[in-house]
Design a protein around this motif. Structure first.
Motif, PDB file in Angstrom:
ATOM      1  N   LEU A 165       0.835  -1.208   0.000  1.00 20.26           N
ATOM      2  CA  LEU A 165       0.000   0.000   0.000  1.00 20.26           C
ATOM      3  C   LEU A 165       0.869   1.257   0.000  1.00 20.26           C
ATOM      4  O   LEU A 165       0.586   2.226  -0.721  1.00 20.26           O
ATOM      5  N   ALA A 166       1.934   1.256   0.778  1.00 14.63           N
ATOM      6  CA  ALA A 166       2.821   2.420   0.830  1.00 14.63           C
ATOM      7  C   ALA A 166       3.492   2.668  -0.517  1.00 14.63           C
ATOM      8  O   ALA A 166       3.591   3.813  -0.982  1.00 14.63           O
ATOM      9  N   GLN A 167       3.927   1.589  -1.166  1.00 11.26           N
ATOM     10  CA  GLN A 167       4.586   1.736  -2.467  1.00 11.26           C
ATOM     11  C   GLN A 167       3.600   2.178  -3.541  1.00 11.26           C
ATOM     12  O   GLN A 167       3.927   2.996  -4.410  1.00 11.26           O
ATOM     13  N   LEU A 168       2.380   1.648  -3.485  1.00 11.62           N
ATOM     14  CA  LEU A 168       1.361   2.044  -4.453  1.00 11.62           C
ATOM     15  C   LEU A 168       0.973   3.508  -4.254  1.00 11.62           C
ATOM     16  O   LEU A 168       0.758   4.252  -5.222  1.00 11.62           O
ATOM     17  N   SER A 169       0.898   3.936  -3.009  1.00  6.04           N
ATOM     18  CA  SER A 169       0.578   5.329  -2.711  1.00  6.04           C
ATOM     19  C   SER A 169       1.680   6.254  -3.220  1.00  6.04           C
ATOM     20  O   SER A 169       1.404   7.338  -3.768  1.00  6.04           O
ATOM     21  N   ALA A 170       2.936   5.842  -3.072  1.00  3.17           N
ATOM     22  CA  ALA A 170       4.052   6.643  -3.568  1.00  3.17           C
ATOM     23  C   ALA A 170       3.997   6.762  -5.090  1.00  3.17           C
ATOM     24  O   ALA A 170       4.289   7.819  -5.657  1.00  3.17           O
ATOM     25  N   PHE A 171       3.604   5.670  -5.756  1.00  2.00           N
ATOM     26  CA  PHE A 171       3.446   5.718  -7.222  1.00  2.00           C
ATOM     27  C   PHE A 171       2.387   6.741  -7.615  1.00  2.00           C
ATOM     28  O   PHE A 171       2.593   7.548  -8.527  1.00  2.00           O
ATOM     29  N   TYR A 172       1.255   6.730  -6.912  1.00  2.00           N
ATOM     30  CA  TYR A 172       0.179   7.660  -7.257  1.00  2.00           C
ATOM     31  C   TYR A 172       0.567   9.110  -6.951  1.00  2.00           C
ATOM     32  O   TYR A 172       0.164  10.030  -7.674  1.00  2.00           O
ATOM     33  N   SER A 173       1.341   9.329  -5.910  1.00  2.00           N
ATOM     34  CA  SER A 173       1.816  10.687  -5.627  1.00  2.00           C
ATOM     35  C   SER A 173       2.667  11.202  -6.776  1.00  2.00           C
ATOM     36  O   SER A 173       2.599  12.385  -7.154  1.00  2.00           O
ATOM     37  N   TRP A 174       3.480  10.306  -7.348  1.00  2.00           N
ATOM     38  CA  TRP A 174       4.310  10.662  -8.501  1.00  2.00           C
ATOM     39  C   TRP A 174       3.462  10.849  -9.760  1.00  2.00           C
ATOM     40  O   TRP A 174       3.700  11.758 -10.562  1.00  2.00           O
ATOM     41  N   ALA A 175       2.458   9.980  -9.948  1.00  2.00           N
ATOM     42  CA  ALA A 175       1.678   9.973 -11.192  1.00  2.00           C
ATOM     43  C   ALA A 175       0.587  11.029 -11.234  1.00  2.00           C
ATOM     44  O   ALA A 175       0.125  11.402 -12.319  1.00  2.00           O
ATOM     45  N   LEU A 176       0.155  11.527 -10.085  1.00  2.00           N
ATOM     46  CA  LEU A 176      -1.020  12.403 -10.021  1.00  2.00           C
ATOM     47  C   LEU A 176      -0.951  13.609 -10.968  1.00  2.00           C
ATOM     48  O   LEU A 176      -1.963  13.935 -11.599  1.00  2.00           O
ATOM     49  N   PRO A 177       0.188  14.284 -11.122  1.00  2.00           N
ATOM     50  CA  PRO A 177       0.227  15.424 -12.042  1.00  2.00           C
ATOM     51  C   PRO A 177      -0.074  15.044 -13.494  1.00  2.00           C
ATOM     52  O   PRO A 177      -0.429  15.906 -14.304  1.00  2.00           O
ATOM     53  N   GLN A 178       0.048  13.749 -13.829  1.00  2.00           N
ATOM     54  CA  GLN A 178      -0.208  13.299 -15.195  1.00  2.00           C
ATOM     55  C   GLN A 178      -1.637  12.781 -15.379  1.00  2.00           C
ATOM     56  O   GLN A 178      -2.032  12.437 -16.498  1.00  2.00           O
ATOM     57  N   LEU A 179      -2.393  12.678 -14.300  1.00  2.00           N
ATOM     58  CA  LEU A 179      -3.728  12.084 -14.344  1.00  2.00           C
ATOM     59  C   LEU A 179      -4.782  13.175 -14.174  1.00  2.00           C
ATOM     60  O   LEU A 179      -5.222  13.470 -13.071  1.00  2.00           O
ATOM     61  N   ASP A 180      -5.203  13.770 -15.303  1.00  2.00           N
ATOM     62  CA  ASP A 180      -6.148  14.890 -15.256  1.00  2.00           C
ATOM     63  C   ASP A 180      -7.494  14.494 -14.672  1.00  2.00           C
ATOM     64  O   ASP A 180      -8.203  15.337 -14.099  1.00  2.00           O
ATOM     65  N   ASN A 181      -7.874  13.225 -14.831  1.00  2.00           N
ATOM     66  CA  ASN A 181      -9.200  12.790 -14.388  1.00  2.00           C
ATOM     67  C   ASN A 181      -9.218  12.252 -12.966  1.00  2.00           C
ATOM     68  O   ASN A 181     -10.240  11.743 -12.503  1.00  2.00           O
ATOM     69  N   LEU A 182      -8.095  12.327 -12.288  1.00  2.00           N
ATOM     70  CA  LEU A 182      -8.023  11.810 -10.917  1.00  2.00           C
ATOM     71  C   LEU A 182      -7.774  12.973  -9.971  1.00  2.00           C
ATOM     72  O   LEU A 182      -6.740  13.653 -10.059  1.00  2.00           O
ATOM     73  N   ALA A 183      -8.719  13.200  -9.062  1.00  2.00           N
ATOM     74  CA  ALA A 183      -8.637  14.379  -8.189  1.00  2.00           C
ATOM     75  C   ALA A 183      -7.670  14.189  -7.028  1.00  2.00           C
ATOM     76  O   ALA A 183      -7.078  15.153  -6.551  1.00  2.00           O
ATOM     77  N   ASN A 185      -5.108  11.108  -4.588  1.00  2.00           N
ATOM     78  CA  ASN A 185      -4.463   9.800  -4.475  1.00  2.00           C
ATOM     79  C   ASN A 185      -5.475   8.804  -3.907  1.00  2.00           C
ATOM     80  O   ASN A 185      -5.909   8.946  -2.761  1.00  2.00           O
ATOM     81  N   PRO A 186      -5.863   7.761  -4.671  1.00  2.00           N
ATOM     82  CA  PRO A 186      -6.873   6.818  -4.190  1.00  2.00           C
ATOM     83  C   PRO A 186      -6.395   5.962  -3.027  1.00  2.00           C
ATOM     84  O   PRO A 186      -7.208   5.309  -2.367  1.00  2.00           O
ATOM     85  N   CYS A 187      -5.100   5.955  -2.762  1.00  2.00           N
ATOM     86  CA  CYS A 187      -4.571   5.165  -1.646  1.00  2.00           C
ATOM     87  C   CYS A 187      -4.705   5.902  -0.316  1.00  2.00           C
ATOM     88  O   CYS A 187      -4.593   5.278   0.739  1.00  2.00           O
ATOM     89  N   ARG A 188      -4.936   7.207  -0.390  1.00  2.00           N
ATOM     90  CA  ARG A 188      -4.877   8.026   0.824  1.00  2.00           C
ATOM     91  C   ARG A 188      -5.855   7.563   1.893  1.00  2.00           C
ATOM     92  O   ARG A 188      -5.509   7.455   3.072  1.00  2.00           O
ATOM     93  N   ASP A 189      -7.081   7.269   1.510  1.00  2.00           N
ATOM     94  CA  ASP A 189      -8.092   6.847   2.484  1.00  2.00           C
ATOM     95  C   ASP A 189      -8.489   5.386   2.306  1.00  2.00           C
ATOM     96  O   ASP A 189      -9.548   4.963   2.774  1.00  2.00           O
ATOM     97  N   ALA A 190      -7.657   4.621   1.610  1.00  2.00           N
ATOM     98  CA  ALA A 190      -7.952   3.197   1.428  1.00  2.00           C
ATOM     99  C   ALA A 190      -7.752   2.451   2.748  1.00  2.00           C
ATOM    100  O   ALA A 190      -7.031   2.907   3.641  1.00  2.00           O
ATOM    101  N   GLY A 191      -8.400   1.308   2.867  1.00  2.00           N
ATOM    102  CA  GLY A 191      -8.261   0.506   4.076  1.00  2.00           C
ATOM    103  C   GLY A 191      -6.824   0.063   4.277  1.00  2.00           C
ATOM    104  O   GLY A 191      -6.160  -0.380   3.341  1.00  2.00           O
ATOM    105  N   ARG A 192      -6.344   0.199   5.475  1.00  2.00           N
ATOM    106  CA  ARG A 192      -4.962  -0.154   5.797  1.00  2.00           C
ATOM    107  C   ARG A 192      -4.945  -1.257   6.853  1.00  2.00           C
ATOM    108  O   ARG A 192      -5.592  -1.125   7.896  1.00  2.00           O
ATOM    109  N   PRO A 193      -4.229  -2.346   6.613  1.00  2.00           N
ATOM    110  CA  PRO A 193      -4.142  -3.404   7.627  1.00  2.00           C
ATOM    111  C   PRO A 193      -3.541  -2.862   8.910  1.00  2.00           C
ATOM    112  O   PRO A 193      -2.686  -1.970   8.876  1.00  2.00           O
TER     113      PRO A 193
END
Length: 426
Positions: A165-183, A185-193
């Motif tokens: 989850l941490a690695q996926l969240s880091a990917f989305y933080s990097w990718a977010l500026p390229q994703l116009d349709n994504l407001a 990071n979807p990992c931010r409030d995702a369920g965490r073990p």
């Protein structure tokens, strides 16, 4: 006319003399397999959305991508297309723009390649993120889907799930500026073990003796690998993924390269006489660089560790003639070695060096000036540990003494230079 494709039908398809032929699948409308004159079979998806027909390559049919994989990927693509997402661009053209997670990942990994944790990141990406979400459009994955994805991993590996989850969240933080349709990071409030309780399990001497006896009864690669874990205190991945080129028999050293070490630093493991005897008895393979080649895939180390551990636990219970009240893992062996070294009076700094930890005198600013490698001290410590382990085995199990002659005799290789059949799990 569409028919239900099966693996048997796919294997039996005959290549046309020229051009290409397509066969439709009735289970997933739009999914087809295309076969060319060369005999290569490729899954494609042909889907109409509104006035536009999308033709998308799903994947090449083969041992690593079968019919079930193609159907799963095609259904996800259909779902995304019907939700209004654009068809994925070829990976070479979309590595720096919005597309599938798989197409964007190479650029992300390049941006992280200088990190000490780059090796662990690649492992998480290749083992978890790409197989689970790689073919999804990066801006179409929802918070709920990520929660479900992480929960499934957590069912068997809760600690690893948090890391994924941490690695996926880091990917989305990097990718977010390229994703116009994504407001966001979807990992931010995702369920965490939940954070796992720190383990403190240490095997007792009688359990160590029993585990050595278990290793004596295990075939390659499991028996010798289990012994090396007990003798060196190294990590599971470091043992099972070791290359023969890392081991210098003459110098009595095993050098774990930086790219395989968790902290990104090369690690020299002095080899005791007992550890050398175990390694020398492992037959070499002409077609693999690995110390323990995987059966059917000699370029990689063996898999099936979870099933093997289940077998080890059962065998240890039978050896000790009782069920252990406290569950143990392969990583607990590493903690047992560290604790054992402390019991033998080994200095804390030396124990940390044996484990390749960066802490204490080697951590922070002190590490910049503290350049001693502790090689001599590590050898003394591991030699003392091997002798202690030998004494423990003799004390509690006289039928499986630990010494160079017996260790070699117990796993004498077959008289062949070819890689023998290995058990990945059973």
């Amino acid at each position: 006319m569409a028919t239900k494709l099966t693996d048997a039908k796919l294997k039996g398809l005959k290549a046309p003399e020229k051009g290409q032929m397509e066969h439709s699948d009735s289970d997933v409308p739009g999914l087809r397999v295309r076969i060319g004159a060369s005999g290569a079979k490729t899954f494609i998806l042909r889907k109409r959305v509104g006035d536009r027909i999308h033709n998308i390559t799903v994947g090449r049919y083969g041992p690593r991508f079968g019919l079930a994989d193609a159907r799963k990927k095609a259904r996800l693509l259909i779902s995304d297309l019907e939700a209004g997402k654009a068809a994925p661009a070829p990976a070479r053209a979309s590595s720096t723009k919005a597309g599938t997670i798989r197409s964007m990942m190479p650029a992300y990994l390049r941006s992280k390649e200088k990190l000490r944790s780059a090796h662990d990141l690649k492992s998480v990406v290749n083992k978890y993120i790409l197989p689970g979400l790689g073919d999804r459009f990066a801006d179409s994955v929802t918070r709920g889907e990520i929660s479900k994805f992480i929960t499934e991993i957590a069912e068997t590996r809760p600690t690893r799930a948090r890391n994924v989850l941490a690695q996926l969240s880091a990917f989305y933080s990097w990718a977010l500026p390229q994703l116009d349709n994504l407001a966001a990071n979807p990992c931010r409030d995702a369920g965490r073990p939940p954070k796992p309780v720190a383990r403190d399990r240490v095997l007792t001497d009688i359990e160590l003796a029993g585990l050595w006896r278990v290793a004596e009864g295990e075939a390659l690669p499991w028996g010798p690998a289990l012994k090396l874990l007990m003798l060196t205190g190294t990590r599971r991945s470091e043992v099972f993924e070791a290359d023969r080129s890392e081991i210098d028999i003459k110098a009595k050293e095993w050098t774990i390269p930086a790219e395989r070490a968790k902290n990104g630093l090369p690690h020299i493991v002095p080899l005791s006489a007992e550890a050398l005897a175990v390694i020398k008895a492992i037959p070499a393979s002409d077609d693999s660089p690995k110390l323990f080649p995987a059966m059917g895939n000699p370029e990689n180390g063996p898999s099936g560790h979870s099933r093997a551990l289940t077998r080890f636990r059962k065998s240890l219970n039978e050896t000790l003639k009782r069920e252990l009240a406290e569950r143990w893992t392969l990583h607990d062996i590493r903690r047992t070695v560290a604790t054992g070294l402390q019991r033998l009076g080994v200095r804390f700094e030396v124990t940390e060096a044996v484990l390749n930890h960066i802490s204490g005198a080697k951590g922070g600013i002190a590490g910049v000036y503290q350049r001693h490698d502790w090689k001599t001290e590590k050898r003394t410590a591991l030699d003392a540990w091997a002798k202690h382990l030998a004494g423990v085995v003799r004390k509690y199990d006289t039928r499986a003494p630990l010494n160079a002659r017996t260790a070699k005799a117990k796993i004498e290789p077959r008289p062949t230079k070819k890689c023998p059949a290995r058990q990945n799990s059973s």
